[in-house]
Design an enzyme around this catalytic site. Structure first.
Site, PDB file in Angstrom:
ATOM      1  N   CYS A 111      11.492 -37.562  51.890  1.00 40.12           N
ATOM      2  CA  CYS A 111      12.678 -37.714  52.731  1.00 40.12           C
ATOM      3  C   CYS A 111      12.459 -37.052  54.089  1.00 40.12           C
ATOM      4  O   CYS A 111      12.644 -35.842  54.237  1.00 40.12           O
ATOM      5  CB  CYS A 111      13.895 -37.116  52.033  1.00 40.12           C
ATOM      6  SG  CYS A 111      15.407 -37.255  53.006  1.00 40.12           S
ATOM      7  N   CYS A 117      15.518 -35.384  55.575  1.00 36.65           N
ATOM      8  CA  CYS A 117      15.859 -34.085  54.990  1.00 36.65           C
ATOM      9  C   CYS A 117      14.900 -33.001  55.483  1.00 36.65           C
ATOM     10  O   CYS A 117      15.318 -31.889  55.778  1.00 36.65           O
ATOM     11  CB  CYS A 117      15.745 -34.099  53.465  1.00 36.65           C
ATOM     12  SG  CYS A 117      16.366 -35.563  52.667  1.00 36.65           S
ATOM     13  N   ASP A 118      13.620 -33.299  55.526  1.00 38.82           N
ATOM     14  CA  ASP A 118      12.619 -32.241  55.692  1.00 38.82           C
ATOM     15  C   ASP A 118      11.831 -32.302  56.998  1.00 38.82           C
ATOM     16  O   ASP A 118      11.132 -31.345  57.343  1.00 38.82           O
ATOM     17  CB  ASP A 118      11.598 -32.319  54.529  1.00 38.82           C
ATOM     18  CG  ASP A 118      12.277 -32.137  53.179  1.00 38.82           C
ATOM     19  OD1 ASP A 118      13.253 -31.377  53.116  1.00 38.82           O
ATOM     20  OD2 ASP A 118      11.841 -32.767  52.203  1.00 38.82           O
TER      21      ASP A 118
END
Ligand code: NAP
Length: 321
Positions: free
Chosen positions: A140, A143-144
């Site tokens: 992701c 997300c990261d």
């Protein structure tokens, strides 16, 4: 047999938000939070994430598992009951509905399905080891991707669809260069997304690596590179990089509902647009199991709220208070 008003299957942001709203609406919800179905654990995909930096309300970020504990505590505070087990079978053909775990059968007037989706992985041993340890492998980018470990570093994205191009494009904001590794010589992504990739390539921010399959992930504590095999020539080479992002699709956790709920062609649960209503009245869907587009914790939580409100109104219409 006691008939529950509202059973929730799943305990990610969608399931637990549905639980909070359903509990506050006096539906006395029972949440079957899962155990290890689909490679997930109670709390869902966020349990495998380190820092969550894009969930509103947490200006300094929060760890995924910590956030999911807070969601669960909040649901419990308003009276949600939990069963820590996987659902093994459902019967949505007759009412009241039946939801079974290996140990028990529960009957319910209404069910909220929030079983989520799981990212697809290449299935390489080192990929899994470094993903679990926060060693620079992620499924992701949103997300990261903004984590300090990837800033001004060369990173790679695997895949040739819209997700991969979107992830690669997002990562160009932080990385010094993004290598988009695809196993063929043509992208699967939509025309518009392909154009975006080619433009980024012309700008020198993205490098398209064609006909290549990742066959190993290198690095001890953090990723240092990839071993790539050319799918046409068979030639193997190493590519040094500091981050790897998988963009090879997701699989919705819908196996339980095959033949009982209508699915999209892509395998995701079909919901009436703008609502959480599935093809069976009384069964509602929330979160990634019905969303192949946004797939964010905050959108999952939003649709969890919608499902609880839809469920409450539907039960009231049936005269079930
Ligand atoms: P997808 O379209 O199924 O693409 C998956 C990609 O991963 C393909 O290029 C595939 O290669 C590659 N792949 C699959 N397994 C692989 C493996 N084991 N090793 C290497 N490569 C592998 O999935 P997606 O990109 O997640 O998109 C899913 C759906 O969501 C699509 O309908 C898409 O349009 C939509 N979506 C839309 C947007 C947007 O509009 N902004 C963003 C994201 C997703 P091959 O091409 O060789 O099969």
């Amino acid at each position: 047999m006691n008939v529950e008003k509202c059973v929730i299957i799943g305990s990610g942001p969608a399931g637990l938000t549905a639980a909070i709203y359903a509990a506050r609406a006096a539906l006395d919800p029972l949440c079957i939070e899962g155990y290890n179905a689909g490679g997930l654990i109670p709390g869902g995909q966020l349990m495998f994430t380190t820092d969550v930096e894009n969930y509103p309300g947490f200006p300094h970020g929060i760890m995924g598992p910590e956030m999911m504990k807070a969601f669960r505590d909040q649901a419990e505070r308003f009276g949600t009951r939990f069963i820590r087990d996987d659902v093994s079978e459902v019967d949505f053909r007759r009412r009241p509905f039946t939801v079974k775990t290996p140990d028990q059968a529960v009957q319910a007037h209404a069910v909220i399905v929030a079983t989520g989706a799981r990212a697809n992985w290449l299935g390489l041993e080192n990929e899994q080891r470094l993903a679990k340890s926060g060693g620079g492998v992620s499924a992701c980018a949103v997300c990261d991707g903004a984590l300090p470990m990837f800033r001004n570093q060369e990173v790679a994205v695997v895949g040739g669809g819209d997700s991969a191009v979107e992830e690669a494009s997002y990562l160009t904001k932080f990385a010094s260069k993004v290598h988009l590794i695809h196993r063929r010589d043509q992208l699967r992504a939509s025309k518009a997304m392909q154009e975006r990739a080619f433009k980024l390539e012309r700008e020198g921010k993205l490098a398209l690596v064609w006909d290549s399959q990742v066959i190993d992930v290198l690095g001890d504590k953090t990723i240092t590179g990839l071993k790539l095999k050319n799918t046409k020539t068979g030639q193997v080479r190493e590519m040094p990089i500091k981050g790897l992002f998988l963009g090879i699709g997701h699989t919705p956790n819908t196996d339980l509902f095959n033949g009982q709920l209508e699915l999209e062609e892509s395998g995701y649960l079909k919901v009436r647009p703008g609502s959480s209503y599935t093809s069976v009245p009384g069964i509602f869907a929330a979160g990634d199991v019905a969303d192949h587009v946004y797939r964010q914790a905050v959108t999952a939580a939003g649709t969890g709220c919608m499902a609880a409100i839809d469920c409450e109104r539907w039960l009231a219409e049936q005269g079930i208070e």
